[in-house]
Design a protein around this motif. Structure first.
Motif, PDB file in Angstrom:
ATOM      1  N   SER A  84       0.831  -1.103   0.032  1.00 53.90           N
ATOM      2  CA  SER A  84       0.099  -0.125  -0.075  1.00 53.90           C
ATOM      3  C   SER A  84       1.002   1.207   0.091  1.00 53.90           C
ATOM      4  N   SER A 143      -7.791   3.043  -9.075  1.00 50.66           N
ATOM      5  CA  SER A 143      -8.909   2.011  -9.313  1.00 50.66           C
ATOM      6  C   SER A 143      -9.094   0.954  -8.379  1.00 50.66           C
ATOM      7  N   LYS A 144      -7.941   0.678  -7.653  1.00 49.42           N
ATOM      8  CA  LYS A 144      -7.656  -0.397  -6.625  1.00 49.42           C
ATOM      9  C   LYS A 144      -8.185   0.116  -5.294  1.00 49.42           C
ATOM     10  N   LYS A 145      -8.560   1.334  -5.207  1.00 50.62           N
ATOM     11  CA  LYS A 145      -9.093   1.749  -3.820  1.00 50.62           C
ATOM     12  C   LYS A 145     -10.607   1.498  -3.537  1.00 50.62           C
ATOM     13  N   LYS A 146     -10.899   1.337  -2.035  1.00 49.06           N
ATOM     14  CA  LYS A 146     -11.967   0.569  -1.768  1.00 49.06           C
ATOM     15  C   LYS A 146     -12.892   1.633  -1.173  1.00 49.06           C
ATOM     16  N   HIS A 147     -14.288   1.449  -1.038  1.00 48.05           N
ATOM     17  CA  HIS A 147     -15.078   2.498  -0.568  1.00 48.05           C
ATOM     18  C   HIS A 147     -14.583   3.106   0.684  1.00 48.05           C
ATOM     19  N   TYR A 149     -11.429   3.665   1.899  1.00 45.53           N
ATOM     20  CA  TYR A 149     -10.659   4.755   1.784  1.00 45.53           C
ATOM     21  C   TYR A 149     -10.992   5.954   0.722  1.00 45.53           C
TER      22      TYR A 149
END
Length: 305
Positions: A84, A143-147, A149
């Motif tokens: 990360s 595009s890898k980040k989740k809700h 974050y």
């Protein structure tokens, strides 16, 4: 005759970049060496001479490279196994390339004093960009980040009380949706910019563009300064023009509110923007607003200032 491991001016620029921003994608080294082929040879030479080390498709500075710059201290990458953290550094390095061969300054997050930004939790901004005298707080949503974050990032922007100019780099526009208030924060400007090489070139040149000339080429009509606060320009048939190279959610929101509060208005408005923004601008804008696309080839010419 130069020694085999001598350092060129461009080599030093590479080392300075790595010292400041931690890493650089090998492909982006062409921006410093100004060559599409030669740069790989130069990077390989730096690796062979142990001034830099390879990290996947990136390079990072070595102890020997730091010594060349007379750098001491602990500003090296400490958490190289933390995926990360390394992803964040990649994003910062990508954005920082706008500072290469330009007057733009990009200050990475670790060089921003905490007193400048009101945050009490982990910082979500990646840095601060200074173009001419304008300062922008910069974020990156991959595009890898989740809700979770993304919600934290949005909260961080709302808490950045000293900054009314925001840039959010994205990999696609999917994140600009109602679940995230369409990335509207009540700032002066919030620019949503796809992180592409072409867009970073445009950022470098944006203050040198002759907007008046660009719009005259598009409309083939006389372009006048707008007498209405929600638009930038006006043409003789009464159409108001909002010049928006990059998606600006604040401008769109202000236009939407105007038409919501003035339902009988017959004011004609056109947003001029890049082709890549058209679908999202159409989606966010009310029916009263039309969208005209801007050909990238028109972005050039002398500054109007």
């Amino acid at each position: 005759m130069k020694e085999k491991n001598s350092i060129s001016k461009e080599d030093l620029e590479i080392l300075e970049f790595l010292s400041k921003y931690k890493m650089l994608k090998v492909e982006d080294a062409k921006l410093i060496y100004k060559s599409k082929r030669y740069y790989r040879q130069r990077v390989n030479r730096l690796i062979d001479n142990e001034y830099v080390k390879r990290y996947k498709s990136y390079i990072i500075i070595s102890k020997k490279g730091r010594k060349i710059l007379n750098k001491v201290g602990t500003d090296y990458i400490k958490n190289i196994k933390n995926e990360s953290y390394m992803e964040r550094l990649k994003n910062i390095a990508s954005i920082a390339t706008v500072s290469i061969d330009s007057n733009i300054k990009f200050i990475p997050s670790w060089d921003i004093k905490e007193k400048d930004i009101y945050t009490e939790t982990a910082r979500r901004y990646v840095g601060k960009m200074i173009i001419e005298n304008d300062e922008y707080l910069v974020y990156y949503i991959s595009s890898k980040k989740k809700h979770v974050y993304i919600k934290q990032l949005l909260f961080d922007i709302k808490k950045a009380l000293n900054y009314n100019e925001i840039i959010i780099f994205v990999e696609n526009f999917d994140v600009v949706n109602k679940n995230y208030s369409n990335l509207y924060f009540g700032k002066n400007n919030t620019y949503i910019i796809k992180n592409t090489e072409e867009n970073k070139k445009i950022i470098k040149e944006i203050y040198n563009m002759n907007v008046h000339e660009i719009l005259e080429n598009i409309y083939q009509k006389e372009i006048m300064i707008s007498d209405w606060k929600y638009a930038d320009y006006l043409i003789e048939d009464g159409t108001y023009i909002v010049y928006m190279i990059f998606l600006n959610t604040e401008k769109i929101n202000r236009l939407n509110w105007y038409y919501k509060e003035n339902t009988n208005s017959n004011r004609k408005v056109e947003i001029v923007t890049l082709e890549e923004n058209k679908q999202k601008v159409d989606e966010l804008s009310c029916n009263n607003v039309k969208v005209k696309t801007l050909n990238v080839d028109l972005l050039g010419g002398e500054s109007e200032y």
